[in-house]
Design a protein around this motif. Structure first.
Motif, PDB file in Angstrom:
ATOM      1  N   ALA A  67      -2.067 -67.632  36.453  1.00  0.00           N
ATOM      2  CA  ALA A  67      -3.827 -68.448  35.318  1.00  0.00           C
ATOM      3  C   ALA A  67      -3.369 -69.386  34.521  1.00  0.00           C
ATOM      4  CB  ALA A  67      -2.959 -67.162  33.674  1.00  0.00           C
ATOM      5  N   GLU A  68      -2.847 -70.576  34.685  1.00  0.00           N
ATOM      6  CA  GLU A  68      -2.372 -71.544  33.720  1.00  0.00           C
ATOM      7  C   GLU A  68      -4.188 -72.693  34.823  1.00  0.00           C
ATOM      8  OE1 GLU A  68       0.701 -72.300  36.905  1.00  0.00           O
ATOM      9  OE2 GLU A  68      -0.360 -70.637  35.053  1.00  0.00           O
ATOM     10  N   HIS A  69      -4.330 -72.008  36.046  1.00  0.00           N
ATOM     11  CA  HIS A  69      -5.553 -72.759  36.924  1.00  0.00           C
ATOM     12  C   HIS A  69      -6.878 -72.673  36.527  1.00  0.00           C
ATOM     13  CE1 HIS A  69      -2.261 -76.073  37.744  1.00  0.00           C
ATOM     14  NE2 HIS A  69      -1.631 -74.293  38.221  1.00  0.00           N
ATOM     15  N   LEU A  70      -7.045 -70.680  36.080  1.00  0.00           N
ATOM     16  CA  LEU A  70      -7.942 -70.280  36.787  1.00  0.00           C
ATOM     17  C   LEU A  70      -9.785 -70.961  36.087  1.00  0.00           C
ATOM     18  CD1 LEU A  70      -7.370 -66.781  36.087  1.00  0.00           C
ATOM     19  CD2 LEU A  70      -8.625 -67.166  38.800  1.00  0.00           C
ATOM     20  N   GLY A  71     -10.382 -70.721  36.648  1.00  0.00           N
ATOM     21  CA  GLY A  71     -11.258 -71.991  36.097  1.00  0.00           C
ATOM     22  C   GLY A  71     -11.624 -73.020  35.829  1.00  0.00           C
ATOM     23  N   LYS A  72     -10.792 -73.901  36.589  1.00  0.00           N
ATOM     24  CA  LYS A  72     -10.356 -75.048  36.376  1.00  0.00           C
ATOM     25  C   LYS A  72     -10.255 -75.754  37.670  1.00  0.00           C
ATOM     26  CE  LYS A  72      -7.446 -75.237  32.372  1.00  0.00           C
ATOM     27  NZ  LYS A  72      -6.145 -74.838  31.192  1.00  0.00           N
ATOM     28  N   THR A  73     -10.690 -74.993  38.792  1.00  0.00           N
ATOM     29  CA  THR A  73      -9.916 -76.023  40.283  1.00  0.00           C
ATOM     30  C   THR A  73     -11.732 -76.509  41.160  1.00  0.00           C
ATOM     31  OG1 THR A  73     -10.649 -73.666  41.324  1.00  0.00           O
ATOM     32  CG2 THR A  73      -8.369 -74.543  40.238  1.00  0.00           C
ATOM     33  N   GLY A  74     -12.575 -76.332  40.485  1.00  0.00           N
ATOM     34  CA  GLY A  74     -14.203 -76.425  41.048  1.00  0.00           C
ATOM     35  C   GLY A  74     -14.187 -75.945  42.179  1.00  0.00           C
ATOM     36  N   SER A  75     -15.048 -76.629  43.117  1.00  0.00           N
ATOM     37  CA  SER A  75     -14.861 -75.611  44.388  1.00  0.00           C
ATOM     38  C   SER A  75     -14.118 -76.319  45.542  1.00  0.00           C
ATOM     39  CB  SER A  75     -16.439 -75.570  44.917  1.00  0.00           C
ATOM     40  OG  SER A  75     -16.776 -76.892  44.954  1.00  0.00           O
ATOM     41  N   ILE A  76     -14.234 -75.784  46.661  1.00  0.00           N
ATOM     42  CA  ILE A  76     -13.593 -77.034  48.399  1.00  0.00           C
ATOM     43  C   ILE A  76     -14.274 -76.475  48.738  1.00  0.00           C
ATOM     44  CG2 ILE A  76     -11.382 -77.187  46.828  1.00  0.00           C
ATOM     45  CD1 ILE A  76     -10.520 -74.810  48.888  1.00  0.00           C
ATOM     46  N   GLN A  77     -14.361 -77.216  49.918  1.00  0.00           N
ATOM     47  CA  GLN A  77     -14.891 -76.675  51.566  1.00  0.00           C
ATOM     48  C   GLN A  77     -13.708 -76.266  52.544  1.00  0.00           C
ATOM     49  OE1 GLN A  77     -18.203 -79.588  52.210  1.00  0.00           O
ATOM     50  NE2 GLN A  77     -19.441 -79.438  50.632  1.00  0.00           N
ATOM     51  N   ILE A  78     -14.031 -74.877  53.339  1.00  0.00           N
ATOM     52  CA  ILE A  78     -13.118 -75.489  54.220  1.00  0.00           C
ATOM     53  C   ILE A  78     -14.065 -74.372  55.647  1.00  0.00           C
ATOM     54  CG2 ILE A  78     -11.500 -73.472  52.651  1.00  0.00           C
ATOM     55  CD1 ILE A  78     -12.079 -70.844  53.695  1.00  0.00           C
ATOM     56  N   LYS A  79     -13.797 -74.250  56.627  1.00  0.00           N
ATOM     57  CA  LYS A  79     -14.070 -73.592  57.621  1.00  0.00           C
ATOM     58  C   LYS A  79     -13.261 -72.848  58.545  1.00  0.00           C
ATOM     59  CE  LYS A  79     -14.726 -78.167  60.018  1.00  0.00           C
ATOM     60  NZ  LYS A  79     -15.251 -79.499  60.986  1.00  0.00           N
ATOM     61  N   HIS A  80     -14.192 -71.241  58.491  1.00  0.00           N
ATOM     62  CA  HIS A  80     -13.642 -70.631  58.601  1.00  0.00           C
ATOM     63  C   HIS A  80     -14.974 -69.713  60.023  1.00  0.00           C
ATOM     64  CE1 HIS A  80     -12.516 -66.212  57.713  1.00  0.00           C
ATOM     65  NE2 HIS A  80     -13.791 -65.789  58.132  1.00  0.00           N
ATOM     66  N   LYS A  81     -13.920 -70.222  60.857  1.00  0.00           N
ATOM     67  CA  LYS A  81     -13.938 -69.497  62.386  1.00  0.00           C
ATOM     68  C   LYS A  81     -15.265 -70.459  62.428  1.00  0.00           C
ATOM     69  CE  LYS A  81     -13.049 -64.623  61.818  1.00  0.00           C
ATOM     70  NZ  LYS A  81     -13.410 -63.674  62.517  1.00  0.00           N
ATOM     71  N   ASN A  82     -16.763 -70.360  62.557  1.00  0.00           N
ATOM     72  CA  ASN A  82     -17.418 -71.559  62.695  1.00  0.00           C
ATOM     73  C   ASN A  82     -18.816 -71.854  61.865  1.00  0.00           C
ATOM     74  OD1 ASN A  82     -16.556 -71.472  65.972  1.00  0.00           O
ATOM     75  ND2 ASN A  82     -18.328 -69.450  66.302  1.00  0.00           N
ATOM     76  N   LYS A  83     -17.720 -71.353  60.979  1.00  0.00           N
ATOM     77  CA  LYS A  83     -18.510 -71.626  59.959  1.00  0.00           C
ATOM     78  C   LYS A  83     -18.219 -72.774  58.545  1.00  0.00           C
ATOM     79  CE  LYS A  83     -20.638 -67.058  59.201  1.00  0.00           C
ATOM     80  NZ  LYS A  83     -20.443 -65.982  58.640  1.00  0.00           N
ATOM     81  N   ILE A  84     -18.735 -73.350  57.671  1.00  0.00           N
ATOM     82  CA  ILE A  84     -18.658 -74.402  56.564  1.00  0.00           C
ATOM     83  C   ILE A  84     -18.604 -73.881  55.080  1.00  0.00           C
ATOM     84  CG2 ILE A  84     -18.218 -76.640  55.024  1.00  0.00           C
ATOM     85  CD1 ILE A  84     -19.468 -77.858  58.090  1.00  0.00           C
ATOM     86  N   LEU A  85     -17.446 -73.079  54.723  1.00  0.00           N
ATOM     87  CA  LEU A  85     -18.022 -72.489  53.402  1.00  0.00           C
ATOM     88  C   LEU A  85     -16.785 -73.225  52.234  1.00  0.00           C
ATOM     89  CD1 LEU A  85     -16.065 -69.020  54.033  1.00  0.00           C
ATOM     90  CD2 LEU A  85     -18.283 -69.617  54.945  1.00  0.00           C
ATOM     91  N   GLU A  86     -18.205 -73.277  50.579  1.00  0.00           N
ATOM     92  CA  GLU A  86     -18.050 -73.103  49.756  1.00  0.00           C
ATOM     93  C   GLU A  86     -16.988 -72.337  48.923  1.00  0.00           C
ATOM     94  OE1 GLU A  86     -19.763 -76.570  47.340  1.00  0.00           O
ATOM     95  OE2 GLU A  86     -21.037 -74.451  47.051  1.00  0.00           O
ATOM     96  N   LEU A  87     -15.638 -72.607  48.512  1.00  0.00           N
ATOM     97  CA  LEU A  87     -15.537 -71.560  47.538  1.00  0.00           C
ATOM     98  C   LEU A  87     -15.403 -72.347  45.520  1.00  0.00           C
ATOM     99  CD1 LEU A  87     -14.516 -71.455  50.695  1.00  0.00           C
ATOM    100  CD2 LEU A  87     -12.475 -69.841  49.657  1.00  0.00           C
ATOM    101  N   SER A  88     -15.337 -71.513  45.470  1.00  0.00           N
ATOM    102  CA  SER A  88     -15.289 -71.688  43.566  1.00  0.00           C
ATOM    103  C   SER A  88     -15.145 -70.017  43.302  1.00  0.00           C
ATOM    104  CB  SER A  88     -16.016 -72.627  43.170  1.00  0.00           C
ATOM    105  OG  SER A  88     -17.336 -71.769  43.015  1.00  0.00           O
ATOM    106  N   GLY A  89     -14.431 -70.730  41.955  1.00  0.00           N
ATOM    107  CA  GLY A  89     -13.711 -69.118  41.076  1.00  0.00           C
ATOM    108  C   GLY A  89     -14.023 -69.155  39.501  1.00  0.00           C
ATOM    109  N   GLY A  90     -13.111 -68.616  39.137  1.00  0.00           N
ATOM    110  CA  GLY A  90     -12.992 -68.080  38.052  1.00  0.00           C
ATOM    111  C   GLY A  90     -11.738 -66.878  37.605  1.00  0.00           C
ATOM    112  N   PRO A  91     -11.880 -66.566  35.871  1.00  0.00           N
ATOM    113  CA  PRO A  91     -11.074 -65.693  35.692  1.00  0.00           C
ATOM    114  C   PRO A  91     -11.703 -64.508  35.597  1.00  0.00           C
ATOM    115  CG  PRO A  91     -11.894 -66.598  33.819  1.00  0.00           C
ATOM    116  CD  PRO A  91     -12.386 -67.199  34.972  1.00  0.00           C
ATOM    117  N   PHE A  92     -11.316 -63.116  36.377  1.00  0.00           N
ATOM    118  CA  PHE A  92     -11.190 -61.577  35.993  1.00  0.00           C
ATOM    119  C   PHE A  92     -10.901 -61.094  34.817  1.00  0.00           C
ATOM    120  CE2 PHE A  92     -11.084 -57.590  37.882  1.00  0.00           C
ATOM    121  CZ  PHE A  92     -11.968 -57.284  37.241  1.00  0.00           C
ATOM    122  N   ASN A  93     -11.117 -60.746  33.761  1.00  0.00           N
ATOM    123  CA  ASN A  93     -11.230 -60.658  32.142  1.00  0.00           C
ATOM    124  C   ASN A  93     -11.502 -59.037  32.527  1.00  0.00           C
ATOM    125  OD1 ASN A  93      -9.586 -63.204  32.061  1.00  0.00           O
ATOM    126  ND2 ASN A  93     -11.651 -63.552  30.871  1.00  0.00           N
ATOM    127  N   GLY A  94      -9.928 -58.636  31.171  1.00  0.00           N
ATOM    128  CA  GLY A  94     -10.669 -56.545  31.290  1.00  0.00           C
ATOM    129  C   GLY A  94     -11.642 -56.602  30.263  1.00  0.00           C
TER     130      GLY A  94
END
Length: 123
Positions: A67-94
């Motif tokens: 919870a304390e980090h949600l929405g503050k991490t920006g984005s990162i790139q990772i390799k997944h199989k033969n792909k380069i993926l950009e991941l980012s995220g934020g909070p899922f609120n009810g």
């Protein structure tokens, strides 16, 4: 009617969207995420997001599940199989604003990265 509209938007948005609980276990994902990760509904049921990516340890995106980090991490790139993926995220609120988990977006940037590498090599 509104619920159906939200489902249609969720499935139509041209970026992969994965929703997890606070511990990183997948609740749902849209068709673009399934395509990017080459998975089906049955293979994601109650699976941890990092496991789906084939990551055994941790990485900075892990902060998306705290919870304390949600929405503050920006984005990162990772390799997944033969792909380069950009991941980012934020909070899922009810409905009452309670933090329920994370919403993680995925973009397949493999071609973009290949083109940028070609341009760098031309210089």
């Amino acid at each position: 009617m509104i619920t159906n509209s939200y489902i249609h938007i969720f499935e139509s948005i041209p970026v992969g969207v994965v929703v997890t609980n606070l511990h990183g276990y997948i609740l749902t994902m849209n068709k673009y995420a399934k395509s990017i990760l080459n998975t089906t509904d049955t293979s994601i049921t109650k699976e941890h997001f990092l496991t789906l990516l084939g990551i055994q340890n941790s990485l900075p995106i892990e902060n998306l599940f705290h919870a304390e980090h949600l929405g503050k991490t920006g984005s990162i790139q990772i390799k997944h199989k033969n792909k380069i993926l950009e991941l980012s995220g934020g909070p899922f609120n009810g409905g009452e604003g309670a933090l329920l988990g994370s919403v993680i977006t995925l973009r397949d940037i493999t071609e973009i990265e290949k083109n940028m590498a070609l341009e760098r090599n031309k210089e």
